[in-house]
Design an enzyme around this catalytic site. Sequence first.
Site, PDB file in Angstrom:
ATOM      1  N   LYS A 129       8.566   7.875  11.340  1.00 58.62           N
ATOM      2  CA  LYS A 129       7.210   7.860  11.920  1.00 58.62           C
ATOM      3  C   LYS A 129       7.106   6.734  12.940  1.00 58.62           C
ATOM      4  O   LYS A 129       6.535   6.899  14.010  1.00 58.62           O
ATOM      5  CB  LYS A 129       6.145   7.699  10.839  1.00 58.62           C
ATOM      6  N   GLY A 139      11.394   4.666   7.993  1.00 55.39           N
ATOM      7  CA  GLY A 139      10.873   6.000   8.268  1.00 55.39           C
ATOM      8  C   GLY A 139      10.813   6.272   9.767  1.00 55.39           C
ATOM      9  O   GLY A 139      10.576   5.369  10.574  1.00 55.39           O
ATOM     10  N   GLN A 167      10.041   1.592  16.451  1.00 48.49           N
ATOM     11  CA  GLN A 167      10.440   0.461  15.614  1.00 48.49           C
ATOM     12  C   GLN A 167      11.866   0.649  15.094  1.00 48.49           C
ATOM     13  O   GLN A 167      12.663  -0.290  15.072  1.00 48.49           O
ATOM     14  CB  GLN A 167       9.475   0.314  14.447  1.00 48.49           C
ATOM     15  N   GLY A 196       5.939   8.397   1.183  1.00 49.02           N
ATOM     16  CA  GLY A 196       6.965   8.157   2.185  1.00 49.02           C
ATOM     17  C   GLY A 196       7.798   6.928   1.845  1.00 49.02           C
ATOM     18  O   GLY A 196       9.027   6.961   1.936  1.00 49.02           O
ATOM     19  N   HIS A 197       7.115   5.851   1.429  1.00 47.62           N
ATOM     20  CA  HIS A 197       7.836   4.656   0.991  1.00 47.62           C
ATOM     21  C   HIS A 197       8.734   4.965  -0.204  1.00 47.62           C
ATOM     22  O   HIS A 197       9.896   4.540  -0.269  1.00 47.62           O
ATOM     23  CB  HIS A 197       6.853   3.557   0.574  1.00 47.62           C
ATOM     24  N   SER A 250      -0.061   3.800   5.280  1.00 51.11           N
ATOM     25  CA  SER A 250      -0.945   2.981   4.453  1.00 51.11           C
ATOM     26  C   SER A 250      -2.348   2.940   5.048  1.00 51.11           C
ATOM     27  O   SER A 250      -3.338   2.815   4.328  1.00 51.11           O
ATOM     28  CB  SER A 250      -0.389   1.556   4.338  1.00 51.11           C
ATOM     29  N   ARG A 251      -2.444   3.072   6.367  1.00 51.73           N
ATOM     30  CA  ARG A 251      -3.755   3.046   7.027  1.00 51.73           C
ATOM     31  C   ARG A 251      -4.601   4.278   6.690  1.00 51.73           C
ATOM     32  O   ARG A 251      -5.823   4.253   6.856  1.00 51.73           O
ATOM     33  CB  ARG A 251      -3.581   2.942   8.546  1.00 51.73           C
ATOM     34  N   ALA A 273       0.866  -1.193   0.000  1.00 53.95           N
ATOM     35  CA  ALA A 273       0.000   0.000   0.000  1.00 53.95           C
ATOM     36  C   ALA A 273       0.896   1.235   0.000  1.00 53.95           C
ATOM     37  O   ALA A 273       0.790   2.117   0.852  1.00 53.95           O
ATOM     38  CB  ALA A 273      -0.960  -0.004   1.185  1.00 53.95           C
TER      39      ALA A 273
END
Length: 292
Positions: free
Chosen positions: A161, A159, A165, A46-47, A198-199, A42
Site C-alpha cells: 500500500k 506492505g 515507501q 494487513g499487519h 490504521s487511519r 493500531a
Amino acid sequence: MFALNFNNTLMHIFYGKVALIAYLKTIKTANSTIGFVPTMGALHQGHLALMQRSIKENDDTVVSIFVNPTQFNNPEDLEKYPRTLEEDVKKMRNLSDKIILYAPSVEDIYEGHTVSQDFDFDGLENQMEGKFRPGHFNGVGTIVKRLFEIVTPTNAYFGEKDFQQLQIVKKMVEKNHMPVHVVGCPIFREDNQLAMSSRNERLTSEERKKASIIYKTLLQAQEIFAKESPEATIEFVQNAFKDNEMFELEYFVIADESTLLPIDHKSKDKKYRAFIAVFVNSIRLIDTISLN
C-alpha cells in the site's frame, strides 16, 4: 524486558533497545534468521498478514510498535494517530506466542535528538508523498535505518500500500549496504476493498463505507489506461472526485514503477503504477494499483 502472560501464553515485550539487543544475541545462531515487521501500531489484518509471513519464513520474528514523530509533517496527524498497545498485544498473542515485541519510547530511539537524518534516495523521495509531505521520507529513512541497526533482521516485511515507501526502504538498504532483504507484500483490503490502514479507524461508518470509491476508481483507471493515454486516465480520475463533497483528491499520479517519475506516454517494456491520495475531512487515505 517484560514477559506478559495472557491466558497462559507468554510473549516477550521490550521497551528498551539495550535489553532487546541482549536478548536477540542469546537466540541468534550462525544459521538462524530473524524476520522483522516495523509498524506504528493500531494493528489490522494487513499487519498481521506481514507477521504471519515472517513467522513462516524465519526462525524468529520481531515486531516494532513505534509512532515515529519525524515522519509526520502535520502535528495534528501525529497527535491523533491511534495508539492501542494493549489491543495490539492481544492481536499478536492470538496470532503467535513467539513474536518478540519492541515498543520503545521516543527517548529510547532518538536519545534526546528527535531529528531526521538527511537521505538521498536518488529522487524517489521527491514524488507523490514526498512532494506533498516535506521531510516525510527523511523521517521514514531515519527510523527504519535505526530499527534495522537495533534488530539486525535477515528479512523485513512491508506492505505494498505504501509502495513508494517500500521502494525508498529498498534504496536506503542498497545505499547503506545493509544486509537486510526487504520483502514487499500484497495490499490487504476491507470487505468494500478500501485498503486497510490504521487511519481507517478514524473514519465514521458512512465515510468508511463510501471510501470504496477510491479502489473502484483505481480499477476503472486501470481499464482506461490499457486502452487510452495517461492524460485521459488522469482526467477520468480527477472528474470522478470533482463533484464529490465527501472526498477531496490530493493527487493522482501515473508513474514508472522503478523510478516513480510521472509519465506522459506509455512504453511496452516498462511497468507502470497508479498512486492516489484522498482526504476524507482531515483523514488522509492512500492507495495504489499496478497498471500492467
